[in-house]
Enzyme design. Structure first.
Site, PDB file in Angstrom:
ATOM      1  N   HIS A 350       8.097  -5.184  -6.765  1.00 42.33           N
ATOM      2  CA  HIS A 350       7.122  -3.929  -7.057  1.00 42.33           C
ATOM      3  C   HIS A 350       7.062  -2.887  -6.056  1.00 42.33           C
ATOM      4  O   HIS A 350       6.245  -3.470  -4.919  1.00 42.33           O
ATOM      5  CB  HIS A 350       6.063  -4.249  -7.889  1.00 42.33           C
ATOM      6  CG  HIS A 350       5.139  -2.995  -8.268  1.00 42.33           C
ATOM      7  ND1 HIS A 350       3.946  -2.934  -7.726  1.00 42.33           N
ATOM      8  CD2 HIS A 350       5.346  -1.920  -9.177  1.00 42.33           C
ATOM      9  CE1 HIS A 350       3.212  -1.737  -8.288  1.00 42.33           C
ATOM     10  NE2 HIS A 350       4.280  -1.086  -8.955  1.00 42.33           N
ATOM     11  N   SER A 351       7.198  -1.535  -5.957  1.00 48.75           N
ATOM     12  CA  SER A 351       6.723  -0.664  -4.859  1.00 48.75           C
ATOM     13  C   SER A 351       7.434  -1.225  -3.559  1.00 48.75           C
ATOM     14  O   SER A 351       8.651  -1.437  -3.261  1.00 48.75           O
ATOM     15  CB  SER A 351       5.312  -0.773  -4.674  1.00 48.75           C
ATOM     16  OG  SER A 351       4.793   0.399  -3.954  1.00 48.75           O
ATOM     17  N   LEU A 352       6.477  -1.548  -2.306  1.00 49.97           N
ATOM     18  CA  LEU A 352       6.954  -1.743  -1.232  1.00 49.97           C
ATOM     19  C   LEU A 352       7.763  -3.180  -1.196  1.00 49.97           C
ATOM     20  O   LEU A 352       8.615  -3.450  -0.479  1.00 49.97           O
ATOM     21  CB  LEU A 352       5.700  -2.103  -0.012  1.00 49.97           C
ATOM     22  CG  LEU A 352       6.191  -2.463   1.216  1.00 49.97           C
ATOM     23  CD1 LEU A 352       7.247  -1.361   1.901  1.00 49.97           C
ATOM     24  CD2 LEU A 352       4.678  -2.488   2.248  1.00 49.97           C
ATOM     25  N   SER A 354       9.863  -4.236  -3.308  1.00 49.05           N
ATOM     26  CA  SER A 354      11.433  -4.040  -3.603  1.00 49.05           C
ATOM     27  C   SER A 354      11.864  -3.619  -2.271  1.00 49.05           C
ATOM     28  O   SER A 354      13.104  -3.991  -2.198  1.00 49.05           O
ATOM     29  CB  SER A 354      11.511  -2.749  -4.781  1.00 49.05           C
ATOM     30  OG  SER A 354      10.845  -1.531  -4.181  1.00 49.05           O
TER      31      SER A 354
END
Length: 717
Positions: A350-352, A354
């Site tokens: 999720h977010s960073l 990924s």
């Protein structure tokens, strides 16, 4: 008279004439109905601290039964360990404690519960201790057997419980209050309801989980310790994600479950924030943080700075080492606890998180043999036959502003051949230009083009990384031949550890991968490129997510097309989206009809006057012969009116390369009706919506089980 004596006297009076406060909780029963004693059925609970308050949560029926069987066995309970919650927690019966298996978490108390009382400030029931519950049960058994009620017991904290009858049992809470003489008599407060057995209290006992595990998914969080608007940890959010998946398996894979083809998918969280901030960096930041707006600055240090930490070579190394080592450790432990597991492994970020996973995957080796993590810094190889000087080459690369740095360090092309990437970094050359220089001059590459066969120059070492080609639009030779430059993916000066398994699919939720690749200098991803050890890649995002970026336009930059719309989990498109498309289609049809009518009216108005016979023939000719000036306009109108269908067919036939095995990469969620009213109002919520999104979870399950040849049931309306 002592305080206890006063309390006994007050309770005796209350037995004869109950107070108005307690009479509301009394229940009128038929005392003639004799009831036989039956042993109480116990249920096991564990205690969790929620919002600084103890909350007792029941185990599911299967776990409670396993705990009861272990408790009733002839063996000593001191050495018994019972796995619960799908194997994610262990209960030590002798200690009566519950421990997390795969992550760090405070141990929670466990009780074998039979008697409960209602709490002071809410309607939730709290279990008595096991020892006092046994005393209550013995007193209750005597009262039922001898038919003698109004039994009194004193709790360990000197409170009184009275068993009036099988339907009415109350707990009197002592209230201390000083009088004018300074004494502190014990007074009777508002009584609390007492219940026997879990079946008599209002509590939701969760359903159990299938024992069979078909697939394992590691979930990596983004910035900060909290993952949603309720400031919950990654463990709690993944618990929600797992719960949604269990519900969807029962509704959308019902046929496969009935045929015992599938069990469940296990989701395990991976935490890298705590190890990062335990390195002492928080102490260093605290010394330089301004005292004003303290809460905002603390929030910034704890969350937003994680992005800058990842761009720092020192802390980026800590992050990638933590993520890789945690996933490897959890995988080994999972196999030890599940020796019969034969399923695959996928990863989600999720977010960073990924971006961290993407950099890890691009720097993996196709073969898991030879886990050599030593970094070999690539050097520039000079083609001695190249007569162009360094300044002209930098001009070709549009990097003329760095000429003064090379002149200052007295570096020519011969000296540049001896420079490593770290040398260029210490000179102050940013990542993008640094990689252009390294790739341009390596292996004798000159201004005529690049050596397209050498595609393994790693940013972080001698790892096989993504070597992409992008067009330098402003660099062409006299013949008009366009130049292409190679560029690698990852962080500079970072060793990327190896994963001990090959992931099947990589899921990115609300991912900024596309943005980070762009600012690193990458303009295009080679359509033939694929992750070395991972076959699938799905970029899933909410349309209002301010952090999410697309990937497909980097693979096919010359074609504009929409992302794949994720179907609603109920098997249809959301009503407001269907209404919007219907209104758009209707407005285009109306526009086409109006334009056609105006054209016919204008032609009739501008037509020269004819005799009656000629006018009739001319009208017949107009009906049979096509209008030449209408030909170029009509197709454009029809195309505009049919654009939704045409776009879908075109998007389905778009070739987006091999990054996801030839399938589409970008998948967009359907916004809710209330979210469509104001995009900015729901922007932050959109970035944190994936944990409880049925549509997201269903897409993950569908893609995972498709690799096993298992497909969704027919959608329910």
């Amino acid at each position: 008279m002592s305080a206890v004596g006063q309390q006994q006297e007050q309770l005796s009076q209350s037995d004869l004439s109950p107070s108005s406060n307690s009479s509301s909780s009394f229940e009128i029963i038929d005392m003639d109905a004799a009831s036989l004693y039956e042993p109480v059925s116990p249920h096991w609970f564990y205690c969790k601290i929620i919002d600084s308050k103890e909350t007792w949560i029941p185990f599911n029926a299967e776990d409670s039964q396993r705990l009861e069987e272990a408790y009733g066995s002839d063996k000593d309970c001191n050495g018994r360990v019972v796995p619960t919650d799908g194997g994610r927690y262990d209960v030590h019966l002798g200690e009566r404690m519950r421990y997390a298996v795969y992550w760090d978490e405070l141990a929670s108390e466990v009780r074998r519960c039979t008697w409960f009382y209602k709490g002071d400030k809410d309607n939730k029931y709290v279990p008595y201790s096991e020892g006092f519950s046994q005393k209550l049960e013995e007193t209750y058994m005597l009262a039922v057997t001898l038919d003698e009620w109004k039994k009194k017991l004193e709790s360990p904290n000197r409170e009184i419980i009275i068993l009036h009858n099988p339907k009415l049992m109350v707990h009197y809470h002592l209230v201390a209050r000083s009088d004018e003489w300074g004494s502190i008599p014990a007074e009777q407060g508002r009584p609390r309801t007492v219940k026997r057995g879990v079946e008599n209290i209002s509590v939701d006992i969760p359903c159990g989980e299938p024992l069979q595990i078909d697939h394992l998914v590691f979930v990596v969080h983004g910035i900060g310790p909290a993952c949603d608007l309720r400031f919950r940890s990654i463990v709690q959010c993944v618990n929600d994600f797992r719960g949604v998946s269990l519900n969807l398996l029962q509704t959308h894979f019902k046929k496969a479950q009935e045929q015992q083809q599938i069990g469940r998918v296990e989701f395990l969280p991976v935490n890298w924030h705590s190890p990062l901030h335990s390195t002492g960096v928080d102490v260093d930041l605290r010394r330089i943080t301004l005292p004003s707006i303290n809460r905002l600055r603390h929030f910034t240090n704890d969350t937003i700075l994680d992005v800058f930490f990842y761009n720092s070579p020192t802390y980026c190394q800590t992050i990638v080492d933590t993520v890789a080592s945690e996933m490897n450790r959890i995988y080994k432990l999972f196999l030890q606890r599940n020796p019969n597991f034969k399923g695959g492994v996928s990863i989600a970020g999720h977010s960073l998180g990924s971006l961290i996973l993407f950099d890890l995957l691009t720097n993996q080796k196709e073969s898991l043999e030879g886990n050599d993590s030593e970094k070999v810094t690539p050097r520039v190889v000079l083609d001695q036959g190249d007569t162009l000087d360094l300044e002209e080459d930098l001009k070709k690369l549009q990097l003329s502003e760095f000429c003064y740095l090379f002149k200052k360090e007295k570096i020519d092309k011969a000296a540049l051949a001896l420079c490593t990437e770290r040398d260029l970094q210490e000179m102050g050359i940013p990542l993008g230009p640094r990689k252009k220089i390294l790739n341009y001059f390596k292996n004798g590459e000159n201004t005529q083009g690049v050596n397209k066969q050498n595609q393994h120059l790693a940013l972080g070492g001698n790892l096989p990384v993504l070597s992409e080609k992008f067009k330098n639009c402003n660099s062409t030779d006299g013949a008009g031949n366009e130049e292409y430059l190679d560029i690698s993916i990852g962080q500079a000066s970072v060793k990327y550890p190896r994963l001990i398994y090959k992931p099947d699919i990589f899921f990115a939720f609300g991912s900024p991968i596309g943005m980070f690749l762009t600012v690193r200098g990458l303009k295009r991803i080679d359509p033939n490129y694929k992750l070395p050890t991972c076959k699938g890649f799905f970029n899933i995002y909410h349309p209002f997510d301010p952090v999410a970026y697309r990937i497909e336009p980097m693979v096919v930059p010359g074609v504009e097309f929409e992302p794949m719309l994720i179907p609603h989990h109920k098997g249809r498109k959301r009503m407001h989206l269907e209404l919007r498309e219907g209104l758009t289609r209707m407005s285009m049809d109306l526009k086409n009809n109006v334009l056609s009518s105006l054209r016919m009216a204008w032609k009739s108005f501008t037509r020269a006057p004819y005799p009656a016979l000629q006018a009739t023939e001319a009208a017949a000719a107009d009906e049979t012969e096509p209008e030449p000036e209408a030909i170029p306009e009509k197709p454009s109108d029809v195309q505009a009116g049919d654009s939704p269908v045409a776009d879908k067919e075109e998007a389905a036939s778009i070739n987006v390369g091999m990054l996801n095995g030839g399938q589409r990469i970008d998948y967009v969620l359907q916004e809710k009706p209330i979210e469509s009213f104001n995009e900015y109002l729901f922007a932050l919520q959109s970035h944190l919506c994936y944990w409880e999104s049925e549509d997201t979870v269903l897409l993950v399950l569908k893609e995972i089980y498709q690799t096993q040849g298992i497909f969704l049931d027919q959608p329910t309306q």
